[in-house]
Design an enzyme around this catalytic site. Structure first.
Site, PDB file in Angstrom:
ATOM      1  N   LYS A 105       0.550  -1.510  -0.335  1.00 13.64           N
ATOM      2  CA  LYS A 105       0.131  -0.088   0.331  1.00 13.64           C
ATOM      3  C   LYS A 105       0.571   1.359   0.672  1.00 13.64           C
ATOM      4  O   LYS A 105       0.311   2.507  -0.186  1.00 13.64           O
ATOM      5  CB  LYS A 105      -1.039  -0.251   1.301  1.00 13.64           C
ATOM      6  CG  LYS A 105      -0.038  -0.267   2.411  1.00 13.64           C
ATOM      7  CD  LYS A 105      -1.549  -0.387   3.796  1.00 13.64           C
ATOM      8  CE  LYS A 105      -0.758  -1.088   4.740  1.00 13.64           C
ATOM      9  NZ  LYS A 105      -0.189  -2.660   4.334  1.00 13.64           N
ATOM     10  N   GLU A 189       1.592  -6.217  12.097  1.00 12.82           N
ATOM     11  CA  GLU A 189       2.515  -5.491  11.340  1.00 12.82           C
ATOM     12  C   GLU A 189       3.721  -6.383  11.921  1.00 12.82           C
ATOM     13  O   GLU A 189       3.869  -6.340  13.379  1.00 12.82           O
ATOM     14  CB  GLU A 189       2.678  -4.351  11.796  1.00 12.82           C
ATOM     15  CG  GLU A 189       1.520  -4.295  10.462  1.00 12.82           C
ATOM     16  CD  GLU A 189       1.993  -3.281   8.282  1.00 12.82           C
ATOM     17  OE1 GLU A 189       2.780  -4.275   8.372  1.00 12.82           O
ATOM     18  OE2 GLU A 189       1.407  -3.774   8.285  1.00 12.82           O
ATOM     19  N   LYS A 204      -3.846   2.773   4.223  1.00  9.78           N
ATOM     20  CA  LYS A 204      -4.653   2.048   3.474  1.00  9.78           C
ATOM     21  C   LYS A 204      -5.852   3.714   3.610  1.00  9.78           C
ATOM     22  O   LYS A 204      -6.450   3.394   2.403  1.00  9.78           O
ATOM     23  CB  LYS A 204      -5.773   0.980   4.089  1.00  9.78           C
ATOM     24  CG  LYS A 204      -4.599  -0.308   4.835  1.00  9.78           C
ATOM     25  CD  LYS A 204      -5.698  -1.300   5.204  1.00  9.78           C
ATOM     26  CE  LYS A 204      -4.452  -2.606   4.754  1.00  9.78           C
ATOM     27  NZ  LYS A 204      -5.161  -3.331   6.092  1.00  9.78           N
TER      28      LYS A 204
END
Length: 320
Positions: A105, A189, A204
């Site tokens: 992303k 993450e 995002k």
């Protein structure tokens, strides 16, 4: 079509397995794979899911030169501070005449407009369906099925890790114990601060706003506040009032600009944004012609992310 992959972790392997499964109907083949850790592998006849790696190409540019592919997949980890080196990888592939698909992303959050323009000038495609809601059709939904519609805003629950952490804390566990649960599920993450402080959701939200609202923002411009200050005791107080908490990303057009924020919001338990559990995700679009409409995905995993890449690959192939 020949595919080269930059970065080959769990998503890359899931994508390779999907290509093998669908090969009779969709004869794509992975001809090159490059990783910083394992090295590089090449075979114009097609590589197996677990390729035999040789020495790593000294640069991504040299790897792509050796790959002789038509499409590059950029699957390296997110850098929430700049989107690099993925942005450079994508530019390098475009300069070599390759279409590009990414599940990262960062490039869409930091350089969407510039990368689209570079791809347009080169007569190439730049796609990223897997970046925001795994393989759920979001970008393709707007691109292909909402002609003439203007997106005025959106609200979404995108981050699986914070949902798992909040659910754990609502059972009386600590933040650290919630992080441990998320790690057991393989969804956190590498640095959980990116999830807890809202950086993953901000990336995002910025990516989504850049593409469907032409926002031209970066994650640093998202008004961001995560879940780090919440405690089991505070969540218990909120639940006693019949409400719950979710990390919500929102965008809204206002005064000629797009405003974005990420917040741990107190929601009614029957609010649709409060309905997502575990890895499930939800996006509600606010439009001028269709009112509010939404998409959701229930408990997606690597296979759904891999399908997002696959759907972009098929779409590009059909457009040529």
């Amino acid at each position: 079509m020949r595919v080269a992959i930059i970065g080959y972790g769990n998503v890359g392997r899931a994508f390779a397995r999907l290509l093998e499964q669908k090969r009779s109907a969709y004869p794509f083949r992975i001809v090159a794979v490059h990783t910083a850790r394992h090295g590089s592998a090449y075979d114009l006849k097609g590589l197996p899911v677990e390729p035999a790696f040789g020495p790593a190409a000294p640069t991504v540019d040299e790897f792509l030169a050796n790959a002789r592919a038509e499409i590059a997949l950029e699957l390296t980890p997110l850098n929430p501070e700049s989107g690099e080196p993925a942005i450079t990888h994508i530019r390098t592939a475009l300069q070599r005449g390759m279409h590009v698909i990414t599940a990262n992303k960062g490039p869409v959050a930091f350089a969407s407009a510039a990368l689209h323009e570079e791809a347009r000038r080169a007569g190439l495609e730049f796609r990223y369906e897997a970046t925001t809601m795994d393989g759920t059709p979001v970008y393709n939904l707007v691109r292909n099925n909402l002609p003439g519609v203007k997106i005025e805003g959106f609200a979404g629950v995108f981050n699986s890790t914070t949902k798992v952490i909040l659910a754990a804390m609502s059972r009386g566990l600590t933040l650290d114990e919630g992080i441990a649960e998320a790690r057991t599920l393989g969804i956190a993450e590498a640095d959980p601060v990116f999830d807890i402080d809202g950086w993953d959701s901000a990336c995002k939200a910025a990516a989504l706003a850049n593409v469907i609202m032409d926002a031209r923002v970066t994650p640093q411009q998202v008004d961001r506040r995560g879940i780090g200050k919440l405690t089991p005791e505070k969540l218990a107080e909120i639940q006693a009032t019949g409400k719950t908490v979710a990390l919500v990303a929102r965008a809204k057009r206002a005064a000629g600009a797009v405003k974005l924020r990420v917040r741990a919001e107190v929601l009614d338990k029957d609010d649709i944004l409060a309905s997502m559990r575990g890895t499930s995700n939800l996006l509600v679009l606010e439009t001028d012609l269709m009112g509010k409409l939404g998409v959701f995905t229930l408990k997606p995993g690597l296979d759904q992310t891999a399908y997002g890449l696959f759907s972009d690959l098929v779409d590009i192939a059909r457009s040529l």
